[in-house]
Motif scaffolding. Sequence first.
Motif, PDB file in Angstrom:
ATOM      1  N   GLU A  85     -21.909  38.748  61.574  1.00 23.11           N
ATOM      2  CA  GLU A  85     -21.228  39.770  60.773  1.00 23.11           C
ATOM      3  C   GLU A  85     -19.758  39.371  60.593  1.00 23.11           C
ATOM      4  OE1 GLU A  85     -22.080  42.483  59.079  1.00 23.11           O
ATOM      5  OE2 GLU A  85     -24.199  42.400  59.581  1.00 23.11           O
ATOM      6  N   MET A 130     -19.413  36.534  58.150  1.00 20.06           N
ATOM      7  CA  MET A 130     -19.544  37.018  56.767  1.00 20.06           C
ATOM      8  C   MET A 130     -18.258  37.694  56.321  1.00 20.06           C
ATOM      9  SD  MET A 130     -22.357  36.114  55.448  1.00 20.06           S
ATOM     10  CE  MET A 130     -22.552  37.122  53.989  1.00 20.06           C
ATOM     11  N   ALA A 170     -24.784  33.052  54.179  1.00 23.46           N
ATOM     12  CA  ALA A 170     -25.529  34.300  53.977  1.00 23.46           C
ATOM     13  C   ALA A 170     -26.942  34.191  54.544  1.00 23.46           C
ATOM     14  CB  ALA A 170     -25.575  34.643  52.487  1.00 23.46           C
ATOM     15  N   TRP A 224     -26.773  34.472  58.290  1.00 25.07           N
ATOM     16  CA  TRP A 224     -26.478  35.878  58.637  1.00 25.07           C
ATOM     17  C   TRP A 224     -27.762  36.715  58.607  1.00 25.07           C
ATOM     18  CZ3 TRP A 224     -26.293  39.516  54.253  1.00 25.07           C
ATOM     19  CH2 TRP A 224     -26.007  40.830  54.633  1.00 25.07           C
ATOM     20  N   LEU A 225     -28.522  36.576  57.538  1.00 28.79           N
ATOM     21  CA  LEU A 225     -29.757  37.358  57.424  1.00 28.79           C
ATOM     22  C   LEU A 225     -30.741  36.984  58.533  1.00 28.79           C
ATOM     23  CD1 LEU A 225     -30.154  37.251  53.553  1.00 28.79           C
ATOM     24  CD2 LEU A 225     -29.708  39.286  54.939  1.00 28.79           C
ATOM     25  N   ARG A 226     -30.793  35.703  58.854  1.00 26.37           N
ATOM     26  CA  ARG A 226     -31.717  35.238  59.886  1.00 26.37           C
ATOM     27  C   ARG A 226     -31.439  35.895  61.247  1.00 26.37           C
ATOM     28  NH1 ARG A 226     -34.575  34.773  63.149  1.00 26.37           N
ATOM     29  NH2 ARG A 226     -35.946  33.108  63.897  1.00 26.37           N
ATOM     30  N   LYS A 230     -30.612  38.781  61.937  1.00 26.32           N
ATOM     31  CA  LYS A 230     -31.093  40.164  62.059  1.00 26.32           C
ATOM     32  C   LYS A 230     -32.440  40.211  62.778  1.00 26.32           C
ATOM     33  CE  LYS A 230     -27.460  41.723  60.098  1.00 26.32           C
ATOM     34  NZ  LYS A 230     -26.391  42.159  61.013  1.00 26.32           N
ATOM     35  N   ALA A 231     -33.153  39.084  62.775  1.00 25.10           N
ATOM     36  CA  ALA A 231     -34.444  39.040  63.477  1.00 25.10           C
ATOM     37  C   ALA A 231     -34.264  38.838  64.980  1.00 25.10           C
ATOM     38  CB  ALA A 231     -35.310  37.919  62.904  1.00 25.10           C
ATOM     39  N   SER A 239     -32.866  40.482  67.255  1.00 23.52           N
ATOM     40  CA  SER A 239     -33.068  41.662  68.098  1.00 23.52           C
ATOM     41  C   SER A 239     -34.445  42.287  67.886  1.00 23.52           C
ATOM     42  CB  SER A 239     -31.965  42.685  67.812  1.00 23.52           C
ATOM     43  OG  SER A 239     -31.879  42.925  66.422  1.00 23.52           O
ATOM     44  N   ILE A 240     -35.303  41.585  67.136  1.00 17.10           N
ATOM     45  CA  ILE A 240     -36.674  42.072  66.912  1.00 17.10           C
ATOM     46  C   ILE A 240     -37.680  41.106  67.547  1.00 17.10           C
ATOM     47  CG2 ILE A 240     -38.407  42.633  65.165  1.00 17.10           C
ATOM     48  CD1 ILE A 240     -35.987  43.248  63.257  1.00 17.10           C
ATOM     49  N   THR A 294     -38.071  43.480  71.236  1.00 16.97           N
ATOM     50  CA  THR A 294     -36.912  44.074  70.566  1.00 16.97           C
ATOM     51  C   THR A 294     -35.820  44.427  71.577  1.00 16.97           C
ATOM     52  OG1 THR A 294     -37.762  46.319  70.825  1.00 16.97           O
ATOM     53  CG2 THR A 294     -38.418  45.142  68.827  1.00 16.97           C
ATOM     54  N   SER A 295     -34.630  44.653  71.049  1.00 23.90           N
ATOM     55  CA  SER A 295     -33.527  45.077  71.925  1.00 23.90           C
ATOM     56  C   SER A 295     -33.877  46.381  72.632  1.00 23.90           C
ATOM     57  CB  SER A 295     -32.246  45.244  71.108  1.00 23.90           C
ATOM     58  OG  SER A 295     -31.679  43.984  70.832  1.00 23.90           O
ATOM     59  N   GLU A 296     -34.605  47.265  71.946  1.00 21.54           N
ATOM     60  CA  GLU A 296     -34.989  48.542  72.560  1.00 21.54           C
ATOM     61  C   GLU A 296     -35.904  48.303  73.768  1.00 21.54           C
ATOM     62  OE1 GLU A 296     -35.029  47.898  69.296  1.00 21.54           O
ATOM     63  OE2 GLU A 296     -33.499  49.260  68.537  1.00 21.54           O
ATOM     64  N   VAL A 306     -25.816  37.052  46.883  1.00 23.63           N
ATOM     65  CA  VAL A 306     -26.881  37.368  47.847  1.00 23.63           C
ATOM     66  C   VAL A 306     -27.656  38.615  47.432  1.00 23.63           C
ATOM     67  CG1 VAL A 306     -25.346  38.692  49.375  1.00 23.63           C
ATOM     68  CG2 VAL A 306     -27.376  37.638  50.322  1.00 23.63           C
ATOM     69  N   VAL A 322     -32.982  48.078  59.132  1.00 22.94           N
ATOM     70  CA  VAL A 322     -33.695  46.820  59.382  1.00 22.94           C
ATOM     71  C   VAL A 322     -34.253  46.811  60.807  1.00 22.94           C
ATOM     72  CG1 VAL A 322     -33.416  44.319  59.688  1.00 22.94           C
ATOM     73  CG2 VAL A 322     -32.431  45.450  57.682  1.00 22.94           C
ATOM     74  N   GLN A 323     -33.424  47.184  61.791  1.00 19.68           N
ATOM     75  CA  GLN A 323     -33.868  47.141  63.184  1.00 19.68           C
ATOM     76  C   GLN A 323     -35.025  48.106  63.427  1.00 19.68           C
ATOM     77  OE1 GLN A 323     -33.017  45.055  65.499  1.00 19.68           O
ATOM     78  NE2 GLN A 323     -34.047  45.997  67.249  1.00 19.68           N
ATOM     79  N   MET A 372     -37.614  42.681  57.981  1.00 19.65           N
ATOM     80  CA  MET A 372     -37.048  41.358  57.730  1.00 19.65           C
ATOM     81  C   MET A 372     -37.663  40.690  56.508  1.00 19.65           C
ATOM     82  SD  MET A 372     -34.706  40.405  59.835  1.00 19.65           S
ATOM     83  CE  MET A 372     -34.692  38.675  59.362  1.00 19.65           C
ATOM     84  N   MET A 412     -29.605  45.990  52.479  1.00 18.42           N
ATOM     85  CA  MET A 412     -28.608  45.351  53.349  1.00 18.42           C
ATOM     86  C   MET A 412     -27.776  44.342  52.556  1.00 18.42           C
ATOM     87  SD  MET A 412     -28.917  43.906  57.178  1.00 18.42           S
ATOM     88  CE  MET A 412     -29.743  42.375  56.897  1.00 18.42           C
ATOM     89  N   ARG A 466     -23.661  44.663  51.775  1.00 15.56           N
ATOM     90  CA  ARG A 466     -22.716  43.630  52.216  1.00 15.56           C
ATOM     91  C   ARG A 466     -21.763  43.253  51.087  1.00 15.56           C
ATOM     92  NH1 ARG A 466     -19.482  42.304  53.840  1.00 15.56           N
ATOM     93  NH2 ARG A 466     -18.710  40.883  55.401  1.00 15.56           N
TER      94      ARG A 466
END
Lengths: 75, 378
Positions: free
Chosen positions: A18, A21, A42, A45-47, A49-50, A52-53, A57-59, B202, B334-335, B342, B352, B356
């Motif tokens: 983040e 970016m 970019a 950055w998008l990559r 986001k996965a 924490s899944i 997952t982070s949860e 993007v 997303v999360q 994704m 998203m 941005r």
Amino acid sequence: MSSMLKYYGAELNKRRHELLMSAGGSDALEWEGERSRGGDRARSWLRTKANSIEGGTSEVQLNIIAKRLLELPGA
Amino acid sequence: MALVLDEQQAMLQESARNFLADKAPVAHLRKLRDGRDADGFSRDLWKEFAEMGFTGVLVPEEHGGLGLGHVEAGTIMEEIGRNLTPSPFLSTAIVGVSALLRANGERKGELLPKIAAGDLLMALAVDERAKHGPRQVALSAKRSGNGFALSGTKTFVVDGHVADVLIVAARTAGAPGETDGLTLFLVDPKTTGLEVKRAVMVDSHNAARLTFDHVQVDADAVLGEVDAGWAVLEGVLNVGRGAVAAELVGCGEEAFGRTVSYLKERKQFGRAIGEFQALQHRAAHLYSEIEITRAAVLKALQQLDQKPESAEPFVAIAKARAGKTATLAVQEAVQMHGGIGMTDAIDIGLFMKRVRVAEELFGDANFHADRLARLKQY
């Protein structure tokens, strides 16, 4: 311990991208073109986001820390 | 003034909501993207914008428009945000018109009716570096012949590659960083020495890079006064910032709404994931953020209509909050959607991407927090 590292690493990497970016401004938002090396920043950055899944997952990691490590009550 | 829409504004919002959901839902953006459309938007849709009166929402009635205000324009921007509709509405009907309203009589009378009719597109060229910085304008305009010669570069020019008229911020005096010495010019993009290059962004929306190599313009191309363009530029940028904030509210709220639906539907560990209190609290927090941001944005738009001279801090708050809130909304979206969020199979990722870009446009949350701090002399 591994849950904490997975959780922290994933969230830190998302924050890092983040910031990249934000520092990259409008140049980083280009999806195609020479100046952006094909939207390299970019896409990375998008990559993230996965992060924490995938692989739990982070949860789920937080649940493990709360229940196994801290031994907090609950299901 | 109450922070709610009045009856007429609510009616306009409803008609914009129905129109855009019907004619230009997210699938419309996907089609343009996947077809690698050369314009990046639909000219047929723009004609329909004109028929609905949207292109002339800010154009005074004597020039063929609806003569409405920024609150009304904001309701349309919010629906554009909800549907991720690509169109020159921001660059032309909001930013372009706002600049012309501050221009001299002749060009105004010539161009405004064309915009209202959907026959003319405009674009504002301000930034030269990757981060928004209107004071940093360095593109030079030197007196030459009976006018000026422009040399320099511009970047992140929204709709620059489809514009019929460019509004260019140039330096006629002073140094980058100074507000005195800026002049705005109306430039024909076909003028010799001007290169316009589309950048594919993007979010699959439009932006362009411009290169000026001794681009000759007549003295009557000046919009406003020579060396005194700053006040006009700031006024126009504030209008644009308020409008983008409204778009961000639409983007954030739509992404949030879809996420709440998903929390109710998606079953895991034998129950709906929305039953988990950790997610409930995050959703409730996000709801609160969106409601406060919606109020802050409406307040800024009302100020732009009623007291434009004192709108600046309200606009700074609105754009900063809208950027932060919409960013949180799409990240949580997303999360909480997990792996499917994704993928390109569902629309969440597209929200998203748009957020941005909109966050960066006309100054990000840091830029506006800094601006507010300086205004308040913190």
